[in-house]
Scaffold this motif. Sequence first.
Motif, PDB file in Angstrom:
ATOM      1  N   HIS A   1       9.706  27.626   1.392  1.00  0.00           N
ATOM      2  CA  HIS A   1       9.016  29.043   1.028  1.00  0.00           C
ATOM      3  C   HIS A   1       8.046  29.312   1.903  1.00  0.00           C
ATOM      4  CE1 HIS A   1      10.526  27.796  -3.116  1.00  0.00           C
ATOM      5  NE2 HIS A   1      11.271  28.911  -3.096  1.00  0.00           N
ATOM      6  N   THR A   2       6.920  28.454   3.051  1.00  0.00           N
ATOM      7  CA  THR A   2       6.034  28.791   3.669  1.00  0.00           C
ATOM      8  C   THR A   2       6.502  28.786   5.219  1.00  0.00           C
ATOM      9  OG1 THR A   2       5.685  26.425   3.598  1.00  0.00           O
ATOM     10  CG2 THR A   2       4.732  27.807   2.587  1.00  0.00           C
ATOM     11  N   ASP A   3       6.939  28.101   5.329  1.00  0.00           N
ATOM     12  CA  ASP A   3       7.911  28.116   6.843  1.00  0.00           C
ATOM     13  C   ASP A   3       9.575  29.886   6.765  1.00  0.00           C
ATOM     14  OD1 ASP A   3      10.216  28.319   9.038  1.00  0.00           O
ATOM     15  OD2 ASP A   3       9.365  26.256   9.909  1.00  0.00           O
ATOM     16  N   PRO A   4       8.531  30.391   7.900  1.00  0.00           N
ATOM     17  CA  PRO A   4       8.781  32.306   8.103  1.00  0.00           C
ATOM     18  C   PRO A   4      11.248  31.949   8.834  1.00  0.00           C
ATOM     19  CG  PRO A   4       7.497  32.129   9.517  1.00  0.00           C
ATOM     20  CD  PRO A   4       7.177  30.521   8.832  1.00  0.00           C
ATOM     21  N   ASP A   5      10.733  31.406   9.723  1.00  0.00           N
ATOM     22  CA  ASP A   5      12.303  30.833  10.067  1.00  0.00           C
ATOM     23  C   ASP A   5      13.506  29.857   8.730  1.00  0.00           C
ATOM     24  OD1 ASP A   5      11.335  32.126  12.423  1.00  0.00           O
ATOM     25  OD2 ASP A   5      10.754  30.197  12.851  1.00  0.00           O
ATOM     26  N   LEU A   6      12.524  29.598   7.928  1.00  0.00           N
ATOM     27  CA  LEU A   6      13.916  29.453   6.960  1.00  0.00           C
ATOM     28  C   LEU A   6      13.689  30.174   5.966  1.00  0.00           C
ATOM     29  CD1 LEU A   6      12.192  25.518   6.999  1.00  0.00           C
ATOM     30  CD2 LEU A   6      14.522  25.981   8.261  1.00  0.00           C
TER      31      LEU A   6
ATOM     32  N   ALA B   1      11.289  46.975   1.930  1.00  0.00           N
ATOM     33  CA  ALA B   1       9.738  46.112   2.393  1.00  0.00           C
ATOM     34  C   ALA B   1       9.462  45.608   0.504  1.00  0.00           C
ATOM     35  CB  ALA B   1       9.266  46.633   2.611  1.00  0.00           C
ATOM     36  N   PHE B   2       8.561  44.537   1.184  1.00  0.00           N
ATOM     37  CA  PHE B   2       7.616  43.453   0.355  1.00  0.00           C
ATOM     38  C   PHE B   2       6.807  43.294   1.041  1.00  0.00           C
ATOM     39  CE2 PHE B   2      12.888  43.696  -0.380  1.00  0.00           C
ATOM     40  CZ  PHE B   2      13.019  43.231  -1.255  1.00  0.00           C
TER      41      PHE B   2
ATOM     42  N   ASP C   1      23.299  37.005  -1.514  1.00  0.00           N
ATOM     43  CA  ASP C   1      24.629  37.160  -0.632  1.00  0.00           C
ATOM     44  C   ASP C   1      24.923  37.870   0.724  1.00  0.00           C
ATOM     45  OD1 ASP C   1      25.163  34.501  -1.043  1.00  0.00           O
ATOM     46  OD2 ASP C   1      26.396  34.563  -1.665  1.00  0.00           O
ATOM     47  N   GLY C   2      24.135  39.045   2.323  1.00  0.00           N
ATOM     48  CA  GLY C   2      25.304  39.376   2.191  1.00  0.00           C
ATOM     49  C   GLY C   2      23.507  40.203   2.601  1.00  0.00           C
ATOM     50  N   MET C   3      22.772  40.326   2.393  1.00  0.00           N
ATOM     51  CA  MET C   3      21.715  40.266   2.693  1.00  0.00           C
ATOM     52  C   MET C   3      20.509  39.987   3.796  1.00  0.00           C
ATOM     53  SD  MET C   3      19.846  43.102   1.175  1.00  0.00           S
ATOM     54  CE  MET C   3      19.361  43.128  -0.397  1.00  0.00           C
ATOM     55  N   THR C   4      20.406  40.382   4.760  1.00  0.00           N
ATOM     56  CA  THR C   4      19.731  40.004   6.171  1.00  0.00           C
ATOM     57  C   THR C   4      17.636  40.572   5.960  1.00  0.00           C
ATOM     58  OG1 THR C   4      20.664  40.535   7.595  1.00  0.00           O
ATOM     59  CG2 THR C   4      18.935  40.037   8.392  1.00  0.00           C
ATOM     60  N   THR C   5      17.573  39.066   6.258  1.00  0.00           N
ATOM     61  CA  THR C   5      15.665  39.206   5.906  1.00  0.00           C
ATOM     62  C   THR C   5      15.099  39.193   7.607  1.00  0.00           C
ATOM     63  OG1 THR C   5      15.511  38.731   3.490  1.00  0.00           O
ATOM     64  CG2 THR C   5      13.525  38.578   4.794  1.00  0.00           C
ATOM     65  N   ARG C   6      14.480  40.320   7.364  1.00  0.00           N
ATOM     66  CA  ARG C   6      13.441  40.611   8.951  1.00  0.00           C
ATOM     67  C   ARG C   6      11.998  40.070   8.586  1.00  0.00           C
ATOM     68  NH1 ARG C   6      13.950  45.369  10.145  1.00  0.00           N
ATOM     69  NH2 ARG C   6      12.381  45.699  10.184  1.00  0.00           N
ATOM     70  N   ILE C   7      11.415  39.168   8.787  1.00  0.00           N
ATOM     71  CA  ILE C   7       9.924  38.813   8.587  1.00  0.00           C
ATOM     72  C   ILE C   7       9.305  39.889   9.760  1.00  0.00           C
ATOM     73  CG2 ILE C   7       7.766  36.948   8.512  1.00  0.00           C
ATOM     74  CD1 ILE C   7       9.906  36.267   6.781  1.00  0.00           C
ATOM     75  N   GLU C   8       8.091  40.532   9.107  1.00  0.00           N
ATOM     76  CA  GLU C   8       6.954  41.119   9.938  1.00  0.00           C
ATOM     77  C   GLU C   8       5.888  40.597  10.374  1.00  0.00           C
ATOM     78  OE1 GLU C   8       7.017  45.106  10.525  1.00  0.00           O
ATOM     79  OE2 GLU C   8      10.212  44.167  10.195  1.00  0.00           O
ATOM     80  N   HIS C   9       5.066  39.754   9.218  1.00  0.00           N
ATOM     81  CA  HIS C   9       3.708  39.358   8.929  1.00  0.00           C
ATOM     82  C   HIS C   9       4.590  38.685   8.497  1.00  0.00           C
ATOM     83  CE1 HIS C   9      -0.213  39.006   9.278  1.00  0.00           C
ATOM     84  NE2 HIS C   9      -0.477  38.868   8.356  1.00  0.00           N
ATOM     85  N   TRP C  10       3.449  37.031   9.037  1.00  0.00           N
ATOM     86  CA  TRP C  10       3.423  36.078   7.523  1.00  0.00           C
ATOM     87  C   TRP C  10       2.757  34.537   7.747  1.00  0.00           C
ATOM     88  CZ3 TRP C  10       7.312  35.102   3.699  1.00  0.00           C
ATOM     89  CH2 TRP C  10       7.508  33.855   3.520  1.00  0.00           C
TER      90      TRP C  10
ATOM     91  N   ARG D   1       4.634  39.652   4.667  1.00  0.00           N
ATOM     92  CA  ARG D   1       5.341  41.411   4.798  1.00  0.00           C
ATOM     93  C   ARG D   1       7.083  41.294   5.367  1.00  0.00           C
ATOM     94  NH1 ARG D   1       6.769  45.976   7.074  1.00  0.00           N
ATOM     95  NH2 ARG D   1       6.931  47.927   5.478  1.00  0.00           N
ATOM     96  N   TYR D   2       7.975  41.073   4.545  1.00  0.00           N
ATOM     97  CA  TYR D   2       8.978  41.405   4.870  1.00  0.00           C
ATOM     98  C   TYR D   2      10.388  42.643   4.866  1.00  0.00           C
ATOM     99  CZ  TYR D   2      10.789  39.115   0.639  1.00  0.00           C
ATOM    100  OH  TYR D   2      11.019  38.661  -1.077  1.00  0.00           O
ATOM    101  N   VAL D   3      11.240  42.820   5.677  1.00  0.00           N
ATOM    102  CA  VAL D   3      12.289  44.096   5.091  1.00  0.00           C
ATOM    103  C   VAL D   3      13.846  43.332   5.079  1.00  0.00           C
ATOM    104  CG1 VAL D   3      13.468  46.050   6.275  1.00  0.00           C
ATOM    105  CG2 VAL D   3      10.548  45.229   6.891  1.00  0.00           C
ATOM    106  N   ALA D   4      13.906  43.661   4.178  1.00  0.00           N
ATOM    107  CA  ALA D   4      15.569  42.911   3.498  1.00  0.00           C
ATOM    108  C   ALA D   4      16.402  44.003   3.747  1.00  0.00           C
ATOM    109  CB  ALA D   4      15.603  42.339   2.017  1.00  0.00           C
ATOM    110  N   SER D   5      17.615  44.210   4.476  1.00  0.00           N
ATOM    111  CA  SER D   5      18.334  45.421   4.524  1.00  0.00           C
ATOM    112  C   SER D   5      19.619  44.669   4.477  1.00  0.00           C
ATOM    113  CB  SER D   5      18.614  45.277   6.041  1.00  0.00           C
ATOM    114  OG  SER D   5      18.555  44.416   6.995  1.00  0.00           O
ATOM    115  N   ARG D   6      20.960  45.354   4.235  1.00  0.00           N
ATOM    116  CA  ARG D   6      21.933  45.197   3.990  1.00  0.00           C
ATOM    117  C   ARG D   6      22.166  46.400   4.304  1.00  0.00           C
ATOM    118  NH1 ARG D   6      23.965  42.577  -1.184  1.00  0.00           N
ATOM    119  NH2 ARG D   6      22.297  43.868  -2.346  1.00  0.00           N
ATOM    120  N   ASP D   7      23.939  46.992   4.601  1.00  0.00           N
ATOM    121  CA  ASP D   7      24.537  48.424   4.821  1.00  0.00           C
ATOM    122  C   ASP D   7      24.040  49.474   5.805  1.00  0.00           C
ATOM    123  OD1 ASP D   7      26.352  46.418   3.986  1.00  0.00           O
ATOM    124  OD2 ASP D   7      26.445  46.964   2.098  1.00  0.00           O
ATOM    125  N   GLY D   8      22.413  49.139   6.280  1.00  0.00           N
ATOM    126  CA  GLY D   8      21.316  50.076   6.751  1.00  0.00           C
ATOM    127  C   GLY D   8      20.646  50.804   5.534  1.00  0.00           C
TER     128      GLY D   8
END
Lengths: 160, 160
Positions: free
Chosen positions: B35-40, B77-78, B48-57, B66-73
């Motif tokens: 829950h604390t290591d951004p890469d993990l 953001a959260f 499933d099928g959602m990709t998470t890009r960490i913007e700030h951690w 802050r992270y951005v989840a994306s799927r099918d374009g």
Amino acid sequence: MSKNPETRIEADPDVPVIRMTREFAAKPEQLLRAHTDPDLFAQWVGPDGMTTRIEHWDARTGGSWRYVASRDGEEYAFYGCFHEVRPDRIVQTFTFEGEPDSVALETLWFEDLGDGRTRLRTQSLVDSFQGRDAWLRSGMETGVNEGYAKLDGMLADGAV
Amino acid sequence: MSKNPETRIEADPDVPVIRMTREFAAKPEQLLRAHTDPDLFAQWVGPDGMTTRIEHWDARTGGSWRYVASRDGEEYAFYGCFHEVRPDRIVQTFTFEGEPDSVALETLWFEDLGDGRTRLRTQSLVDSFQGRDAWLRSGMETGVNEGYAKLDGMLADGAV
């Protein structure tokens, strides 16, 4: 008669929330400054006779804060993080270190009333009615009213 | 039969809280790391099928994320701040930028069950039952269960 009546403090009947409302002879940006500038904040927060020492302060979205209030040799420490700081709203967390497992989520809104007046609305959300009601009984009202009266004075003096 | 049953998701009857409980074949420090290591975290969070890009951690007491989840374009953001990170508990705020005025206060507890197993308990507190119930109806259960199943896999593979 004062143009700035006492703070209205209300316990929500349905959710564990305390709401407060109070008007100030100030523009919204002055109230924002009074809540985000550490030197200003330390001068008015808390009851009369209490001294506030800022230990850490980064009043930006994603920042955090910690301060120590002291009176008669007793110290009380508080800390939290700033979820969001924007011109019309601050959202932050709040913990008194004497009760380290308790956390409140606090929201402050600055509502421009025109003519150099602003309504401050605040909301403190906790996870139980028991915790909320204990807080209401703790004498927080005195600290709130005395603190805001100090802020009134600073606004009248042009210090904010 | 799986040793890791579905997550138990409960709506509190008295306060606007969602509670979740789930066991993992992991030590508490592994769950904390997940829950604390951004890469993990980015590898398992979400459906499933959602990709998470960490913007700030910055997963420390007083840090933020802050992270951005994306799927099918489509992108979602959260963001939030970490009120407290300690070995047995994380307290953080959470906002979905599509609903910028909504904020949840989230608490995660890691309870050591011995024998390399840990019970994760979480609590999400918001300021209205309407908001809480809309969240429950949003399909969050699928994301939660699929995310934790990915984490099970990473634990089994020794990736955490």
